[in-house]
Design a protein around this motif. Structure first.
Motif, mmCIF file in Angstrom:
data_model
loop_
_atom_site.group_PDB
_atom_site.id
_atom_site.type_symbol
_atom_site.label_atom_id
_atom_site.label_comp_id
_atom_site.label_asym_id
_atom_site.label_seq_id
_atom_site.Cartn_x
_atom_site.Cartn_y
_atom_site.Cartn_z
ATOM 1 N N LEU A 357 60.793 59.688 38.670
ATOM 2 C CA LEU A 357 59.375 59.976 38.463
ATOM 3 C C LEU A 357 58.523 58.768 38.876
ATOM 4 C CD1 LEU A 357 57.248 61.959 37.394
ATOM 5 C CD2 LEU A 357 57.539 60.892 35.145
ATOM 6 N N GLN A 358 57.536 59.013 39.718
ATOM 7 C CA GLN A 358 56.641 57.964 40.202
ATOM 8 C C GLN A 358 55.225 58.237 39.680
ATOM 9 O OE1 GLN A 358 58.171 55.453 42.873
ATOM 10 N NE2 GLN A 358 59.511 56.276 41.274
ATOM 11 N N LYS A 359 54.774 57.386 38.785
ATOM 12 C CA LYS A 359 53.399 57.464 38.299
ATOM 13 C C LYS A 359 52.583 56.422 39.046
ATOM 14 C CE LYS A 359 54.609 59.153 33.677
ATOM 15 N NZ LYS A 359 54.519 58.897 32.224
ATOM 16 N N ILE A 360 51.751 56.918 39.943
ATOM 17 C CA ILE A 360 51.056 56.057 40.900
ATOM 18 C C ILE A 360 49.589 55.934 40.512
ATOM 19 C CG2 ILE A 360 50.405 55.832 43.338
ATOM 20 C CD1 ILE A 360 52.989 57.719 43.786
ATOM 21 N N GLU A 361 49.118 54.700 40.443
ATOM 22 C CA GLU A 361 47.716 54.429 40.127
ATOM 23 C C GLU A 361 47.102 53.581 41.227
ATOM 24 O OE1 GLU A 361 47.173 52.957 36.015
ATOM 25 O OE2 GLU A 361 49.323 53.297 35.801
ATOM 26 N N LEU A 362 46.046 54.100 41.827
ATOM 27 C CA LEU A 362 45.295 53.352 42.840
ATOM 28 C C LEU A 362 43.874 53.142 42.340
ATOM 29 C CD1 LEU A 362 46.642 55.271 45.908
ATOM 30 C CD2 LEU A 362 46.572 52.775 45.836
ATOM 31 N N LYS A 363 43.394 51.926 42.469
ATOM 32 C CA LYS A 363 42.041 51.610 42.018
ATOM 33 C C LYS A 363 41.343 50.778 43.080
ATOM 34 C CE LYS A 363 39.430 49.426 38.261
ATOM 35 N NZ LYS A 363 39.520 48.683 36.983
ATOM 36 N N TYR A 364 40.095 51.161 43.375
ATOM 37 C CA TYR A 364 39.330 50.421 44.387
ATOM 38 C C TYR A 364 38.218 49.615 43.738
ATOM 39 C CZ TYR A 364 36.404 49.274 48.355
ATOM 40 O OH TYR A 364 35.668 48.579 49.293
ATOM 41 N N THR A 365 38.166 48.349 44.094
ATOM 42 C CA THR A 365 37.089 47.457 43.681
ATOM 43 C C THR A 365 36.555 46.781 44.938
ATOM 44 O OG1 THR A 365 38.221 47.023 41.585
ATOM 45 C CG2 THR A 365 36.428 45.534 42.214
ATOM 46 N N PRO A 366 35.252 46.803 45.180
ATOM 47 C CA PRO A 366 34.721 46.152 46.383
ATOM 48 C C PRO A 366 35.200 44.711 46.485
ATOM 49 C CG PRO A 366 33.006 47.417 45.295
ATOM 50 C CD PRO A 366 34.197 47.435 44.381
ATOM 51 N N PRO A 367 35.618 44.276 47.672
ATOM 52 C CA PRO A 367 36.105 42.900 47.837
ATOM 53 C C PRO A 367 35.081 41.882 47.342
ATOM 54 C CG PRO A 367 36.526 44.185 49.811
ATOM 55 C CD PRO A 367 35.667 45.040 48.922
ATOM 56 N N TYR A 368 35.573 40.856 46.657
ATOM 57 C CA TYR A 368 34.743 39.748 46.155
ATOM 58 C C TYR A 368 33.713 40.219 45.115
ATOM 59 C CZ TYR A 368 36.668 38.220 50.600
ATOM 60 O OH TYR A 368 37.513 37.966 51.656
ATOM 61 N N PHE A 369 33.957 41.380 44.512
ATOM 62 C CA PHE A 369 33.001 41.923 43.552
ATOM 63 C C PHE A 369 32.840 40.997 42.350
ATOM 64 C CE2 PHE A 369 32.099 44.653 39.825
ATOM 65 C CZ PHE A 369 30.871 45.162 40.234
ATOM 66 N N VAL A 371 33.619 37.805 42.123
ATOM 67 C CA VAL A 371 33.030 36.528 42.547
ATOM 68 C C VAL A 371 31.522 36.671 42.707
ATOM 69 C CG1 VAL A 371 32.960 34.804 44.396
ATOM 70 C CG2 VAL A 371 35.148 35.779 43.675
ATOM 71 N N THR A 372 31.097 37.798 43.296
ATOM 72 C CA THR A 372 29.667 38.038 43.488
ATOM 73 C C THR A 372 28.937 38.129 42.152
ATOM 74 O OG1 THR A 372 30.147 39.265 45.528
ATOM 75 C CG2 THR A 372 27.984 39.607 44.537
ATOM 76 N N ILE A 373 29.559 38.800 41.163
ATOM 77 C CA ILE A 373 28.945 38.909 39.834
ATOM 78 C C ILE A 373 28.789 37.524 39.202
ATOM 79 C CG2 ILE A 373 29.310 39.747 37.486
ATOM 80 C CD1 ILE A 373 28.399 41.904 39.375
ATOM 81 N N ILE A 374 29.832 36.694 39.320
ATOM 82 C CA ILE A 374 29.790 35.344 38.732
ATOM 83 C C ILE A 374 28.703 34.506 39.401
ATOM 84 C CG2 ILE A 374 31.078 33.188 38.497
ATOM 85 C CD1 ILE A 374 33.627 34.914 38.212
ATOM 86 N N ILE A 375 28.649 34.560 40.745
ATOM 87 C CA ILE A 375 27.639 33.786 41.472
ATOM 88 C C ILE A 375 26.240 34.260 41.104
ATOM 89 C CG2 ILE A 375 26.691 33.323 43.775
ATOM 90 C CD1 ILE A 375 29.553 33.367 44.832
ATOM 91 N N SER A 376 26.062 35.597 40.995
ATOM 92 C CA SER A 376 24.752 36.146 40.618
ATOM 93 C C SER A 376 24.362 35.694 39.216
ATOM 94 C CB SER A 376 24.795 37.678 40.687
ATOM 95 O OG SER A 376 25.071 38.120 41.994
#
Length: 395
Positions: A357-369, A371-376
């Motif tokens: 059984l393969q329980k597959i989870e894919l999650k997308y987060t914009p690159p450098y998201f 880091v951008t929040i911290i800099i902002s």
């Protein structure tokens, strides 16, 4: 305005029937390429100044997909190529009256609305492609071979390949170019004395196919702006070297319904022209894959930036690909363990599978998201401190 209203009625009918979130609706509106975003349906066209490089290379470099236009910032549809439509789950196609003659193989009409026709794929494929056959990109030369390899297995970089692909030379067809009083062709130089048609005749005593793919080179020697041309009614465009958004790509491919004669309609002028190959396609592999996919037991869900797949790997398949663009920002976990994502089929997400059984989870987060929040946040904090300091000094 009325035609747009009719189209939206038809798209609404399709959305009501397209319950699987992976299904895409293939419709090309060159005036509104981002229509799927506006009208909230899964489409196959996009206008953007920042298109994913893998998608651009897939269209221009690897599969030579002719969209009817010529722009580096827009891609739309798959030239009614049934293998590609099926691979990317574009299981619904909308065509206008004047385009219906060139509908994709295996698609049947299920609804119509004042000049627009909704077609459904009878050879649809699963959202997941599970296989043991990993073919190297380097082994695949013709467009037909590339499509066949993606249907029968998956295409990967040479380092991941485990199976040798045998070239499908049977589908290459013999032909002759016929000139007349308004056209001349010699050693790659084509002259059209007036607007007219260059005819390419398939030689007799060859097998008949459902579709033809003409792989050719065409470049105007005179025009620096753009030219329109057509092959058996399929009209496309080549922008000249002065165009800011033209691809400057003249190595082309067009898919049309099978015919004994191919008619290339060109405006008056002088061209560099030669045919690389003409291929026939009967879609045997697509039909077999459609039947095989019916026995694959899996479930999946797509919610915003997350994809969850549950698949019991009873047949010990080693690899899975899904019709989601490969790009930076995706994270993969299988049974809770972080795994690597591999580019598959030139532009899709792929990864290795384990047993059971393969329980597959894919999650997308914009690159450098993050880091951008911290800099902002730091920027806002510094701005707040500066304003307090300035106000204090002024007082």
């Amino acid at each position: 305005m009325m035609r747009l209203k009719n189209l939206l009625i038809l798209l609404k009918k399709c959305r009501n029937g397209c319950r699987k979130k992976s299904n895409r609706i293939d419709y090309k509106n060159y005036n509104m390429p981002n229509m799927s975003l506006i009208e909230d349906y899964n489409g196959t066209s996009l206008y953007s100044s920042l298109i994913n490089k893998n998608i651009t290379d897939f269209y221009i470099k690897h599969l030579k997909i002719n969209t009817g236009g010529d722009a580096v910032n827009t891609y739309a549809g798959f030239n009614n190529r049934s293998n590609l439509l099926s691979i990317f789950n574009a299981n619904y196609v909308v065509l206008k009256d004047e385009k219906l003659f060139n509908k994709p193989y295996g698609y049947t009409e299920i609804a119509t609305e004042n000049g627009y026709h909704l077609l459904k794929n009878e050879n649809d494929l699963n959202f997941i492609n599970v296989t043991n056959s990993l073919y190297s990109e380097k082994d695949l030369k013709s467009i037909v071979d590339k499509e066949e390899a993606m249907i029968n297995g998956v295409v990967v970089a040479d380092a991941f390949a485990n199976k040798k692909y045998t070239e499908n030379s049977v589908s290459k067809l013999d032909y002759e170019i016929k000139t007349d009083e308004i056209s001349s062709f010699d050693n790659g130089s084509l002259i059209m004395k007036n607007d007219g048609i260059l005819r390419i005749n398939l030689l007799p005593n060859q097998s008949k196919y459902e579709d033809l793919f003409m792989d050719f080179y065409l470049k105007s020697k005179e025009s620096n702006s753009f030219d329109f041309y057509s092959l058996n009614g399929f009209t496309s465009e080549i922008k000249g070297k002065d165009s800011l958004y033209g691809t400057q790509v003249y190595d082309l491919l067009i898919r049309v319904k099978y015919a004994n004669v191919l008619e290339l309609k060109l405006p008056k002028g002088e061209y560099e022209f030669h045919i690389n190959s003409i291929y026939g396609e009967n879609y045997d592999s697509l039909r077999k894959r459609h039947v095989r996919d019916q026995s694959v037991d899996y479930s999946y869900s797509i919610n915003n930036n997350k994809i969850n797949i549950k698949y019991d790997n009873l047949n010990e398949n080693t690899f899975m690909s899904i019709p989601i663009p490969f790009e930076e920002g995706w994270d993969l976990k299988i049974n809770g363990v972080k795994e690597d994502i591999i580019k598959a089929n030139y532009s899709q997400i792929g990864f290795y599978l384990g047993s059971g059984l393969q329980k597959i989870e894919l999650k997308y987060t914009p690159p450098y998201f993050k880091v951008t929040i911290i800099i902002s946040f730091i920027g806002l904090l510094l701005t707040f401190m500066w304003l307090r300091y300035r106000k204090k000094n002024i007082n």
